[in-house]
Structures are given as C-alpha cells and as structure tokens.
Motif scaffolding. Structure first.
Motif, PDB file in Angstrom:
ATOM      1  N   GLY A 132       0.663  -1.184   0.133  1.00 39.48           N
ATOM      2  CA  GLY A 132      -0.045   0.058   0.141  1.00 39.48           C
ATOM      3  C   GLY A 132       0.795   1.349   0.037  1.00 39.48           C
ATOM      4  O   GLY A 132       0.277   2.245   0.508  1.00 39.48           O
ATOM      5  N   MET A 133       2.161   1.213  -0.502  1.00 37.30           N
ATOM      6  CA  MET A 133       2.916   2.359  -0.383  1.00 37.30           C
ATOM      7  C   MET A 133       2.198   3.553  -1.172  1.00 37.30           C
ATOM      8  O   MET A 133       2.076   4.644  -0.527  1.00 37.30           O
ATOM      9  N   PHE A 134       2.158   3.376  -2.285  1.00 34.19           N
ATOM     10  CA  PHE A 134       1.318   4.370  -3.155  1.00 34.19           C
ATOM     11  C   PHE A 134       0.149   4.922  -2.671  1.00 34.19           C
ATOM     12  O   PHE A 134      -0.398   6.171  -2.519  1.00 34.19           O
ATOM     13  N   SER A 135      -0.798   4.097  -2.325  1.00 31.61           N
ATOM     14  CA  SER A 135      -2.157   4.001  -1.904  1.00 31.61           C
ATOM     15  C   SER A 135      -2.066   4.942  -0.410  1.00 31.61           C
ATOM     16  O   SER A 135      -2.798   5.880  -0.449  1.00 31.61           O
ATOM     17  N   ILE A 136      -1.308   4.728   0.248  1.00 37.42           N
ATOM     18  CA  ILE A 136      -1.127   5.310   1.601  1.00 37.42           C
ATOM     19  C   ILE A 136      -0.676   6.719   1.490  1.00 37.42           C
ATOM     20  O   ILE A 136      -1.210   7.800   2.242  1.00 37.42           O
ATOM     21  N   MET A 137       0.394   6.995   0.750  1.00 38.50           N
ATOM     22  CA  MET A 137       1.005   8.108   0.442  1.00 38.50           C
ATOM     23  C   MET A 137      -0.002   9.163  -0.189  1.00 38.50           C
ATOM     24  O   MET A 137      -0.030  10.261   0.216  1.00 38.50           O
ATOM     25  N   ALA A 138      -0.647   8.651  -1.225  1.00 38.35           N
ATOM     26  CA  ALA A 138      -1.647   9.518  -1.759  1.00 38.35           C
ATOM     27  C   ALA A 138      -2.807   9.944  -0.890  1.00 38.35           C
ATOM     28  O   ALA A 138      -3.026  11.122  -0.838  1.00 38.35           O
ATOM     29  N   ALA A 139      -3.235   8.941  -0.220  1.00 44.08           N
ATOM     30  CA  ALA A 139      -4.268   9.163   0.912  1.00 44.08           C
ATOM     31  C   ALA A 139      -4.011  10.235   1.830  1.00 44.08           C
ATOM     32  O   ALA A 139      -5.031  10.955   2.570  1.00 44.08           O
TER      33      ALA A 139
END
Ligand SMILES: C[S@@+](CC[C@H](N)C(=O)[O-])C[C@H]1O[C@@H](n2cnc3c(N)ncnc32)[C@H](O)[C@@H]1O
Length: 275
Positions: A132-139
C-alpha cells in the motif's frame, strides 16, 4: 566511514561497488554481493552490522525479484533473522516484510510524484498495490479514496495494518485477489486514476485498467523498455503504449522511473483515456 570499515575486508573498488548496491529499509540492510565476493559474505555482513548504527539485521539478496508476488529470497548474514520492519517515507509509516511482499525504497520519488498529481476527491484504483505504499501516501496527502488491490495475501494483510497505522480507514480499501477479477466484479468505471505498477505485465492488464477507469480518467502505464539512448526511453514507451492500447488516448507525459539494467529502463506513461 563505511568504506573505511570495509577496507580491512575488501579493495577500494570492491567496497565502492558494494556500497552502491545496498538498500537500508528501517533497521534492515539488504546487500547484493557479486559472485567473486561471496566467500567473504559473512564478514561483509558483520562489518555492515557493526558500522551502520541503526542496523538490526543484514541480509544477502540471494535471488532476483521474481514470481507473481515479485518477491526475493534473502539469506541472513548477521544480526536478527526477522524480515519485518517499520519504514518511514514522507510522513507515512509502513510495516513492510522485505522477503514476503514486494517493497522498494527506490520508488519514493515516483510515489511522491503520483501523490502530487491526485486531485481532491478523486477515486484511485491501485491495481498492484503491494503493502500500500502508493495508496497510503496518496490518501495521506490528498482527500481521495484508493482501492488497493494485490494478489499476495501477505501484502494485502500488511496493507490493512498500514491503513490502521496511518489512520486511513475508509480512505484506503485493501482488497486481496487478482486485479482483473476484482475489477470485473466490483470496480468497473470507478476510478479517476489507475495505477499499473507491474511493469512486466502491463499489456496483459491494460484492458482491465481501461475497464476500471472512467471516461476522461488517467492511467499511469508502467513498462520496461530497451533504449540505446537514455533520452529516447520515454518516447519509445509512449509509442509502445499507443501501439497496444485499444482506446483513444491523450499522452500527458512520460519519463524514466529508474534504470533496471544496461540500456533497459522502467518507464511510466501518463495517459488520459476516452471511451
Ligand atoms: C512491482 S510490485 C508493486 C507493488 C507496489 N505498487 C509498490 O510500489 O510497492 C507488483 C505487485 O503486484 C502484485 N500482483 C501480481 N500479479 C497480480 C494480479 N494479477 N493482481 C493483483 N496483484 C498482482 C504482486 O503481488 C506485487 O505486490
């Protein structure tokens, strides 16, 4: 300092090569060692453990990143044998398992670029989300909803932990399974933006990416491309995308994400689709 410490074990050239080939992730060091230096791997591990103050474990990367889960085999050289650690990036905390789920610290610039592109209120499908690296940074950075899909059950479980750790329940939704199947069953025409970070198999999954993306939405299409001249890699991947895509597409931009071999690059093409 590290070079000085390795001087008793290796030549100057050998230690320079080694230093450029190691990653530090939280309190874990992962080192790639050329075959000629393998007889010295234990002493290299012990030296790194002693010299890098916050290191708890040193692993030798014994295989390439491989298989459906894009994972690698690690062999403990020194310290505690525990492949799970906490990693911090741009104000987010992550629990990662450096052996059981894909993780690369080398994608941090790309993660920041994507988080910056997201507009408030967007819905994002992250098809190959790992932990979830991209997902969490985005959110964390933008008010958006991210569907975070991965086929590796360990990656999806860690993604759930990371959602909790970063207080993003309801904003990032972790779903375990094959991205094509999940999209077909529950995410058709859902996303304003779709991420395809499985560069080896982008063409195979392009139809699913188009299917989850709304008319006028954006796809980030990652691929691996051979280019004799580095400056041509972006344009070559744009041409490849335009050749394989079944939908009308406007190229927004393209760039090299990182080098993955001699004259071989991971690239990203950002496209706006019409359907
Ligand atoms: C290169 S990794 C990218 C992970 C993540 N985006 C990151 O940057 O940390 C690719 C991921 O795709 C997952 N994967 C492979 N095949 C898949 C499929 N059919 N559906 C969903 N995920 C898949 C793997 O388990 C792996 O975690």
């Amino acid at each position: 300092m590290l070079k000085k410490a390795l001087a008793s074990v290796l030549s100057e050239k050998e230690s320079e090569d080694l230093i450029s080939a190691f990653d530090q992730i939280g309190d874990i060091i992962i080192v790639r060692i050329p075959d000629t230096l393998l007889p010295k791997k234990k002493i290299i591990g012990e030296t790194l453990l002693n010299e890098v103050k916050i290191a708890r474990s040193v692993y030798y990367q014994a295989s390439d990143v491989e298989g459906d889960f894009r994972t690698r085999n690690l062999e403990i050289l020194a310290g505690e044998d525990n492949t799970e650690t906490e990693y911090k990036e741009f104000g987010c905390k992550f629990i990662v398992d450096v052996e059981k789920a894909f993780f690369s610290p080398r994608l941090s610039t790309e993660r920041e670029r994507i988080a910056n592109l997201i507009q408030e209120g967007e819905i994002v499908t992250n098809m190959f989300a790992g932990v979830g690296m991209f997902s969490i940074m985005a959110a964390k950075k933008k008010k958006c909803t991210v569907y975070s899909l991965d086929i590796n059950p360990v990656a999806s479980k860690l993604c759930e932990k990371n959602i909790e750790l970063n207080k993003l329940a309801g904003k990032v939704i972790s779903i375990n399974g094959d991205a094509s199947k999940i999209i077909k069953e529950q995410l058709e025409n859902k996303s304003d933006r779709t991420l395809m970070l499985l560069p080896e198999r982008s063409d195979e999954f392009l139809e699913s990416a188009i299917s989850t993306t709304k008319n006028g939405g954006t796809i980030h299409y990652y691929s691996h491309i051979h280019a004799d001249k580095k400056s041509e890699a972006g344009k070559l991947s744009e041409a490849h995308y335009l050749q394989v895509t079944p939908v009308k597409s406007e190229i927004l931009s393209s760039k090299i994400v990182r080098a993955v071999g001699p004259r071989y690059y991971q690239t990203v093409v950002d496209v706006k689709i019409s359907k």
